[in-house]
Every structure is written in C-alpha cells, then in structure tokens.
Design a protein around this motif. Structure first.
Motif, PDB file in Angstrom:
ATOM      1  N   GLY A 131       0.809  -1.207   0.000  1.00 12.10           N
ATOM      2  CA  GLY A 131       0.000   0.000   0.000  1.00 12.10           C
ATOM      3  C   GLY A 131       0.847   1.262   0.000  1.00 12.10           C
ATOM      4  N   TRP A 132       0.169   2.386  -0.053  1.00  5.21           N
ATOM      5  CA  TRP A 132       0.836   3.683   0.015  1.00  5.21           C
ATOM      6  C   TRP A 132      -0.201   4.714   0.468  1.00  5.21           C
ATOM      7  N   GLY A 133       0.270   5.832   0.982  1.00  8.49           N
ATOM      8  CA  GLY A 133      -0.634   6.882   1.431  1.00  8.49           C
ATOM      9  C   GLY A 133      -1.537   6.453   2.562  1.00  8.49           C
ATOM     10  N   LEU A 134      -0.996   5.675   3.521  1.00  8.53           N
ATOM     11  CA  LEU A 134      -1.801   5.166   4.628  1.00  8.53           C
ATOM     12  C   LEU A 134      -1.734   6.114   5.827  1.00  8.53           C
ATOM     13  N   PRO A 135      -2.777   6.132   6.658  1.00  7.62           N
ATOM     14  CA  PRO A 135      -2.719   6.936   7.881  1.00  7.62           C
ATOM     15  C   PRO A 135      -1.670   6.380   8.838  1.00  7.62           C
TER      16      PRO A 135
END
Length: 385
Positions: A131-135
């Motif tokens: 994934g990417w751009g995770l909180p």
C-alpha cells in the motif's frame, strides 16, 4: 509523586508505571499459580497480514535529556504495517536480555528469565509493506515500559490499514536494545519524584515525536507509505499524556488518545480543537483520585470523548494482562479479564482513528453499547455499568 509497583492483575510484569495516579499494590494475585506456558498475543481482526521492522534514528540537533555523556538523542522506532506476506518468521516480542531485565525490575521470580521473550506475536519480521498513502499512528508506552507492551494494539491497527510507529523513549524504560546488542537501561527511573518530572518527560517525548515524524514523512525510504495529512497519536500512562503535549507542539498530529495517563502539558485557555479521547480506569472518573482529566476536559474544544472501563486497572490498556499466565500470576476476579480488556482497547481506539483519520463515522463512539457494557461515557454514564 510517589508511584507504587503493581504486581497483580497480571501486569505487574510490564505495566506498573510511574507518572500516573498511584496504583496501590494488590496482594490478591497468586504468584505461586502454575505458569501456563508461553504467552500468545490475540490475533489481529483486520483483513491485512501484518509486517514489522525496526528503525534506529539519531537526532543530532539536541542532546539526550537523560544521558549527559551523549550529545545526540538516539531512538528505536518499531514500525507495524499492512503486508501481503502471510508466512515468515514471527517478530520477537522482546530479546532474552530485555526479558531478564524486566523480570528483575518487577520482582518476578519462579519462571525462566527469558519467559517474556518467548511471547508469540502475529507480525512477520521485515515483511514487505503493501500500500501507500496510509494513515500513521504514533504509539508511546508508559514510563519504565518498552514499546513492546503495546504490541497487541499495534498489530491490530496495522491489520486495519494503518502504519504504526512505536517509539522506545531511550533511558525511560528498563531496556532499549540498539544494533550490536547494546542495551540502554533506565536512567530516568530514579528521578520520578523530582519536581516537574512529568512535565519534563512529556516535553521530551513531544520532541521525540516531532523528530520521528520528520524522519518518517520525508527522509525514510518508505515515506510513500504514509499520508502526511492523516497522523494521530495514542499512548498509555505518560505516553497518553505525551499525546497531549505532542498535539500542542506539532500541528501534524491531528488526533490523540490518552489511555489512563495523568496529563501534565497545560492546554492554553484558547483550547485544543483537534479530536481527543480519554480512555481510562475508574481512577479517572470525574471527581476521582486523578483530577487532571477534569481540568483538561473543559479545554478540549473540538470533538471529544471520555470513556471509563469498569473493572479496568492502569495496566489493562497494555499487553501486561495477556502475559500474566506465562508468569504464573493469577489476577483478582474483580479485574477485567485480559482478553476482554484487549478487545475493548482495540475496539474503541480503532473506532476513534477510523472516524478521525479515515472519515468513517463510528456509532460506537456516540453512546454506550450493549456489546461493551463495561464502557461508560463520562460525565453522564461512566461508573454506572
């Protein structure tokens, strides 16, 4: 500020903490109970397998506040994150040496010194992140406790799609292990009666958090994993108090959770408008032994909740109760069972973060739940379940 060691409720091992309202010793625990064998953390309930790795960072812009012989602050940061990898080596809970020092510090006898290092975790060591751009959620443990005492919560959050950065605040716990096997033991542990100690600790931890955020969001090779606009912090005991301090210092921290921690950083009269949740044991009921939440509640001007868990103790928000059986400790029957305290902690912290970092409304946070009758909403219903 006199803080007493708690050796019952299963958590004497790891979560007796300074810098909270004093917890009296409990003689109801049965230290001669038969150990149940190695402890195992509950499996995460999210859809993602969990990976973990450790980073070792050095802040050369400031000296260490505890070790006057070094001119830079060294930190160990443990990351948990979603992965696609389901097989591989499980990450160790702690090293045998860390287990030995924990047992010595908290007076646990009758079981092997490496018992805690055999605790079974669920995260795959050094797995590739997905994934990417995770909180991002920063976790901070209680005073004297290593970051490993919040592993169950960290694994749960990662399985739900969060990147978790757990900070070992060097020299504030019984052991932090650095590369090469060097162990930094607790230099701050004999200072907790000093005037202004708690205020100084949370100030230092807020500086640790800001430095770690600088590193993770811009200088770390995996920074693409993180959405810089979605960052929160949670902590137990003085780690929870540090969440308030970090939010006051650093606007990147959008939301915070204090799990049973007396607060020290003073909120200005203008208030703190970002979302915040208190979640604690009955000592934090309004008008109770610890009045810091009463004081700060009035200054939280944004979304806020104040939850109290009946039957909880200071350690109930850590892994400590889950490790009790392996140490031959039998918690009193009046204490919230270990599996239940872990379930409640996970459920409400996840709900808070899902609402404020993922914009997913959580009815669980609106009112008391028949599914979780132990949880009271202050000031209206806490202490009435």
């Amino acid at each position: 500020m006199r803080h007493l060691l708690t050796v019952a409720a299963g958590l004497a091992v790891l979560a007796a903490s300074a810098c909270s309202a004093p917890t009296p010793p409990r003689s109801a625990a049965n230290p001669s109970a038969t150990p149940t064998g190695p402890a195992a953390l509950p499996a995460p309930t999210g859809v993602h397998p969990v990976g973990t790795t450790a980073l070792y960072l050095k802040d050369t812009s400031r000296p260490d506040p505890w070790n006057l012989d070094v001119d830079a602050r060294e930190l160990k940061v443990t990351l948990w994150y979603p992965t696609k990898q389901r097989d591989g080596q499980r990450a160790p809970y702690m090293t045998p040496k860390e287990s030995e020092l924990a047992m010595r510090r908290y007076g646990i006898a009758g079981v092997p010194d490496d018992t805690l290092s055999k605790t079974r975790t669920n995260a795959i060591k050094d797995a590739e992140a997905a994934g990417w751009g995770l909180p991002l959620v920063v976790l901070s443990p209680g005073f004297t406790n290593p970051m490993s005492t919040l592993t169950s919560l960290a694994e749960e959050l990662a399985s739900r799609g969060y990147v978790v950065a757990g900070i070992d605040h060097t020299y504030e716990s019984y052991a932090t292990t650095f590369p090469g096997g060097r162990v930094a033991e607790c230099l701050a542990c004999d200072s907790d009666t000093d005037p202004g100690f708690g205020t100084g600790v949370v100030r230092g931890r807020a500086a640790d958090v800001s430095f770690v955020l600088d590193q993770l969001t811009s200088k770390w090779d995996g920074s693409r994993l993180i959405d810089r606009s979605r960052i929160a912090m949670a902590g137990q005991s003085i780690g929870g108090a540090a969440a308030v301090a970090a939010m006051l210092k650093d606007s990147r921290v959008r939301a915070g959770v204090d799990m049973d921690g007396t607060t020290y950083a003073r909120i200005p009269k203008s208030g703190l408008s970002r979302p915040f949740m208190f979640m604690g044991s009955p000592q934090h009921t309004p008008g109770g032994r610890d009045n810091s939440w009463d004081r700060d509640w009035k200054l939280l001007t944004g979304w806020k909740r104040w939850l109290v868990l009946s039957g909880a103790e200071h350690e109930s928000f850590t892994d400590g109760p889950l490790l009790a059986g392996a140490l031959g400790i039998r918690p009193p029957s009046s204490v919230l069972p270990a599996a239940r305290s872990a379930e409640l902690t996970r459920a409400y912290v996840v709900a808070f973060l899902d609402q404020h970092l993922k914009s997913q409304r959580q009815p669980l946070l609106d009112k008391p739940s028949s599914r979780y009758p132990e949880v009271g909403f202050c000031p209206a219903t806490c202490g009435q379940s």
